[in-house]
Design an enzyme around this catalytic site. Sequence first.
Site, mmCIF file in Angstrom:
data_model
loop_
_atom_site.group_PDB
_atom_site.id
_atom_site.type_symbol
_atom_site.label_atom_id
_atom_site.label_comp_id
_atom_site.label_asym_id
_atom_site.label_seq_id
_atom_site.Cartn_x
_atom_site.Cartn_y
_atom_site.Cartn_z
ATOM 1 N N ASN A 11 0.859 -1.185 0.000
ATOM 2 C CA ASN A 11 0.000 0.000 0.000
ATOM 3 C C ASN A 11 0.902 1.245 0.000
ATOM 4 O OD1 ASN A 11 -1.397 2.277 1.104
ATOM 5 N ND2 ASN A 11 -3.048 0.916 1.723
ATOM 6 N N ASP A 13 -0.134 4.469 -0.144
ATOM 7 C CA ASP A 13 -0.849 5.709 0.225
ATOM 8 C C ASP A 13 0.080 6.745 0.858
ATOM 9 O OD1 ASP A 13 -3.195 4.484 -0.519
ATOM 10 O OD2 ASP A 13 -3.920 4.148 1.526
ATOM 11 N N HIS A 14 1.002 6.254 1.711
ATOM 12 C CA HIS A 14 1.771 7.230 2.490
ATOM 13 C C HIS A 14 2.970 7.792 1.727
ATOM 14 C CE1 HIS A 14 -1.034 7.021 5.615
ATOM 15 N NE2 HIS A 14 -0.911 5.706 5.705
ATOM 16 N N ARG A 22 3.283 18.827 0.764
ATOM 17 C CA ARG A 22 3.850 20.044 0.171
ATOM 18 C C ARG A 22 3.277 20.346 -1.213
ATOM 19 N NH1 ARG A 22 9.125 21.841 1.699
ATOM 20 N NH2 ARG A 22 9.157 21.802 3.962
ATOM 21 N N HIS A 47 -5.666 3.631 -1.590
ATOM 22 C CA HIS A 47 -6.983 3.925 -1.019
ATOM 23 C C HIS A 47 -7.394 5.317 -1.483
ATOM 24 C CE1 HIS A 47 -9.559 4.127 2.950
ATOM 25 N NE2 HIS A 47 -10.253 4.449 1.878
ATOM 26 N N ARG A 49 -9.519 7.907 -0.830
ATOM 27 C CA ARG A 49 -10.453 8.330 0.228
ATOM 28 C C ARG A 49 -11.346 9.450 -0.288
ATOM 29 N NH1 ARG A 49 -8.756 6.599 5.657
ATOM 30 N NH2 ARG A 49 -10.486 7.902 6.301
ATOM 31 N N ARG A 53 -7.118 12.760 0.923
ATOM 32 C CA ARG A 53 -5.998 13.261 1.733
ATOM 33 C C ARG A 53 -4.652 12.773 1.224
ATOM 34 N NH1 ARG A 53 -6.890 9.989 7.373
ATOM 35 N NH2 ARG A 53 -8.930 10.961 7.232
ATOM 36 N N HIS A 54 -4.624 11.631 0.515
ATOM 37 C CA HIS A 54 -3.339 11.201 -0.055
ATOM 38 C C HIS A 54 -3.486 10.838 -1.543
ATOM 39 C CE1 HIS A 54 -5.100 7.492 1.443
ATOM 40 N NE2 HIS A 54 -4.628 7.624 2.669
ATOM 41 N N GLU A 74 -8.641 0.347 -2.651
ATOM 42 C CA GLU A 74 -9.451 0.381 -1.432
ATOM 43 C C GLU A 74 -10.378 1.569 -1.528
ATOM 44 O OE1 GLU A 74 -7.097 0.789 2.057
ATOM 45 O OE2 GLU A 74 -6.046 -1.072 1.701
ATOM 46 N N THR A 104 -6.684 6.558 10.194
ATOM 47 C CA THR A 104 -6.623 5.452 9.247
ATOM 48 C C THR A 104 -7.866 4.604 9.475
ATOM 49 O OG1 THR A 104 -5.302 3.552 8.506
ATOM 50 C CG2 THR A 104 -5.229 4.044 10.854
ATOM 51 N N THR A 105 -8.093 3.625 8.599
ATOM 52 C CA THR A 105 -9.281 2.789 8.741
ATOM 53 C C THR A 105 -9.295 2.165 10.146
ATOM 54 O OG1 THR A 105 -8.844 2.240 6.444
ATOM 55 C CG2 THR A 105 -10.621 1.039 7.518
ATOM 56 N N GLU A 155 -10.771 -9.401 3.396
ATOM 57 C CA GLU A 155 -9.483 -9.027 3.971
ATOM 58 C C GLU A 155 -9.701 -8.932 5.473
ATOM 59 O OE1 GLU A 155 -7.094 -6.061 2.059
ATOM 60 O OE2 GLU A 155 -6.235 -5.409 3.970
ATOM 61 N N HIS A 195 -3.573 -4.479 7.722
ATOM 62 C CA HIS A 195 -3.695 -3.313 8.587
ATOM 63 C C HIS A 195 -2.779 -3.434 9.799
ATOM 64 C CE1 HIS A 195 -5.120 0.368 10.295
ATOM 65 N NE2 HIS A 195 -5.721 0.592 9.134
ATOM 66 N N GLY A 196 -1.874 -2.482 9.877
ATOM 67 C CA GLY A 196 -1.001 -2.371 11.044
ATOM 68 C C GLY A 196 0.151 -3.362 11.063
ATOM 69 N N GLY A 217 1.271 -1.349 4.296
ATOM 70 C CA GLY A 217 1.634 -0.029 3.789
ATOM 71 C C GLY A 217 2.516 0.777 4.709
ATOM 72 N N HIS A 218 1.913 1.309 5.777
ATOM 73 C CA HIS A 218 2.578 2.316 6.601
ATOM 74 C C HIS A 218 3.951 1.863 7.091
ATOM 75 C CE1 HIS A 218 3.082 4.825 10.296
ATOM 76 N NE2 HIS A 218 2.657 5.760 9.457
HETATM 77 N N1 PXP Z 1 -5.801 -3.069 4.340
HETATM 78 C C1 PXP Z 1 -6.788 -2.143 4.444
HETATM 79 C C2 PXP Z 1 -8.175 -2.557 4.134
HETATM 80 C C3 PXP Z 1 -6.501 -0.812 4.812
HETATM 81 O O1 PXP Z 1 -7.490 0.083 4.929
HETATM 82 C C4 PXP Z 1 -5.163 -0.456 5.021
HETATM 83 C C5 PXP Z 1 -4.813 0.967 5.332
HETATM 84 O O2 PXP Z 1 -5.102 1.775 4.234
HETATM 85 C C6 PXP Z 1 -4.166 -1.452 4.889
HETATM 86 C C7 PXP Z 1 -4.513 -2.745 4.569
HETATM 87 C C8 PXP Z 1 -2.723 -1.151 5.108
HETATM 88 O O3 PXP Z 1 -2.547 -0.863 6.453
HETATM 89 P P1 PXP Z 1 -1.127 -0.333 6.968
HETATM 90 O O4 PXP Z 1 -0.855 0.944 6.241
HETATM 91 O O5 PXP Z 1 -1.355 -0.162 8.432
HETATM 92 O O6 PXP Z 1 -0.137 -1.393 6.634
#
Ligand code: PXP
Length: 254
Positions: A11, A13-14, A22, A47, A49, A53-54, A74, A104-105, A155, A195-196, A217-218
């Site tokens: 992911n 996104d970040h 910026r 994602h 959104r 935001r990203h 997403e 975040t979600t 998921e 997630h996480g 992702g993060h």
């Molecule tokens: N899966 C889903 C459904 C999510 O919403 C996210 C965050 O956008 C992720 C995975 C990735 O999560 P993380 O950025 O915490 O790894």
Amino acid sequence: MTTSALRLGVNIDHVATLRQARNTPYPDLLAAARACEQAGADGITIHLREDRRHIQDADVYRLHRELRIPMNLEMADAPEIVAIACDVRPAEVCLVPEKRQELTTEGGLDVQAHAQSLRSTIARLRDAKMMVSLFVDPDPEQLAASADLGATVVELHTGTFCDAPDPTTAQTELQRLVDGARAAHALGLRVNAGHGIALPHIPDILRIPHLHALNIGHSIVCHAVMVGLEQAVREMRAAMAPYQRANEPPAETA
Ligand code: PXP
């Protein structure tokens, strides 16, 4: 029994979060996606959104056009975003709950509570030839409702396990994921998780059966900053090296 490797969806996104901070053209999202691909990612997740935001709409179109590996979009079950998905038609979409103020979600979808809307959105996305995943907590009722509504993938939300405050809670949450994966598989659903998740969680995550892919992702983007910072500073120093300062006037002249 046949086995296959666990797939990794990265992911990004970040990477876009840094760009949006910026409003710069960099870091380039496609270059980031290509680096992930080069390093062995099986797919790219973004994602879109509602608050943008990203990830921006143009990112979705560009990545879908240029990527060589599948894109997983997403998104909330929101008419404007569903219309974009139907226009772009990524390989896979993952429906997630979305709250404007959240960082975040925050949890899985309440599939039962939103069954009516989800049923028609899933049908619409599947008619447009997308694989449809629902982001859910590993809860038997949510999983059964996901299968009933026509999802092809779930998921499993790993955030509660990953953020567990102590080892006992973590073990309880891991067991819920194990049981949830078994239940989802028995319902004929493909099982992803995300997630996480960070590197230290992986040994436990690998104990969850029937997993097809992890979406992460993060932690990867954060780790990339740490493993890349030295090189970034070295390159800046090297670019500055040709500068020759002219003799400065003495600090005090008579
Ligand atoms: N899966 C889903 C459904 C999510 O919403 C996210 C965050 O956008 C992720 C995975 C990735 O999560 P993380 O950025 O915490 O790894």
